[in-house]
Motif scaffolding. Sequence first.
Motif, short mmCIF file in Angstrom:
data_model
loop_
_atom_site.label_atom_id
_atom_site.label_comp_id
_atom_site.label_asym_id
_atom_site.label_seq_id
_atom_site.Cartn_x
_atom_site.Cartn_y
_atom_site.Cartn_z
N ASP A 128 0.85 -1.18 0.00
CA ASP A 128 0.00 0.00 0.00
C ASP A 128 0.89 1.24 0.00
N GLU A 129 0.83 2.01 -1.07
CA GLU A 129 1.71 3.17 -1.21
C GLU A 129 1.42 4.22 -0.15
N ARG A 130 0.15 4.34 0.25
CA ARG A 130 -0.20 5.31 1.29
C ARG A 130 0.45 4.94 2.62
N ARG A 185 3.22 3.18 2.85
CA ARG A 185 4.66 3.44 2.67
C ARG A 185 4.98 4.88 3.06
N GLN A 186 4.12 5.80 2.63
CA GLN A 186 4.35 7.21 2.95
C GLN A 186 4.22 7.47 4.45
N SER A 187 3.25 6.82 5.07
CA SER A 187 3.08 6.97 6.52
C SER A 187 4.29 6.43 7.27
N ALA A 188 4.89 5.35 6.73
CA ALA A 188 6.06 4.76 7.37
C ALA A 188 7.23 5.73 7.41
N GLY A 189 7.21 6.72 6.53
CA GLY A 189 8.27 7.71 6.50
C GLY A 189 8.33 8.56 7.75
N SER A 190 7.26 8.55 8.54
CA SER A 190 7.24 9.35 9.78
C SER A 190 7.95 8.64 10.93
N LEU A 191 8.30 7.38 10.73
CA LEU A 191 8.95 6.61 11.78
C LEU A 191 10.46 6.84 11.79
N ALA A 197 3.03 -2.07 4.50
CA ALA A 197 3.81 -0.91 4.07
C ALA A 197 5.13 -1.29 3.42
N GLY A 198 5.46 -2.59 3.38
CA GLY A 198 6.67 -3.03 2.74
C GLY A 198 7.92 -2.96 3.60
N LEU A 199 7.75 -2.72 4.91
CA LEU A 199 8.91 -2.61 5.78
C LEU A 199 9.64 -3.94 5.93
N MET A 200 8.91 -5.03 5.82
CA MET A 200 9.56 -6.33 5.97
C MET A 200 10.37 -6.70 4.74
N GLN A 201 9.97 -6.19 3.59
CA GLN A 201 10.77 -6.43 2.38
C GLN A 201 12.13 -5.75 2.52
N ALA A 202 12.10 -4.54 3.10
CA ALA A 202 13.35 -3.80 3.29
C ALA A 202 14.28 -4.53 4.25
N ALA A 203 13.67 -5.30 5.17
CA ALA A 203 14.47 -6.03 6.16
C ALA A 203 15.12 -7.26 5.56
#
Length: 208
Positions: free
Chosen positions: A135-137, A139-145, A202-208
């Motif tokens: 979900d691209e939205r 992904r953008q929210s994850a940028g606040s972390l 949000a795709g955070l696990m792919q980055a991991a």
Amino acid sequence: MRDAICDFIRSEPDMEVVGATDSGMDAVSLARTAHPHVVITELDLFSLSGVGLIKRLRQDEHGAAPRVIAFTLGVDDEMLTRIIHAGVNGVLAESATRHEVVAAVHAAAKGHMSLAPQLAQRLIEWFRLNNGHFDERLRQSAGSLTSREREVLRLMARGGTMEHIAQKLCIEMTTVRTHIYRMRTKLAIHDRAQLVAFAYRAGLMQAA
């Protein structure tokens, strides 16, 4: 299996079984009358699916919603993501031991998210292969972390307890709790189960 799980729970001095059924609708009724702290369910139920049961229990307006642990009996990876999105507080594999069942109940009762390591790995691989479904939205929210908040969230999404996260990152458990609280506030997320779902979507696990 239901009888075995009941025996596991009854053998614990701080736990009791308040009801057992193979019907999803009966489980909803039992939860409303017995007010259990934790509900353990499989996904193949009569009258209401396991995913439907999880959603109904988590949205129950008749009182405090119980925590929910799902037993997966050979389900595919996409179904696992649906369970997490529904708001489950723990996911156990069919090979779970008595110790793992009891630990998951304790964790859920405290509001922690628990995920069997082998299931966490399957989810990570599934999301890596389905990058287009992120979900691209979100992904953008994850940028606040912050970077540390992302570390905490990834470890949580892999099934790590607060104790494990604190040891892994060499920080205090109170600090872990603070990071979790701040993430929930930033992302407007109600509980840790939704935080785990967010990490995958949000795709955070792919980055991991």
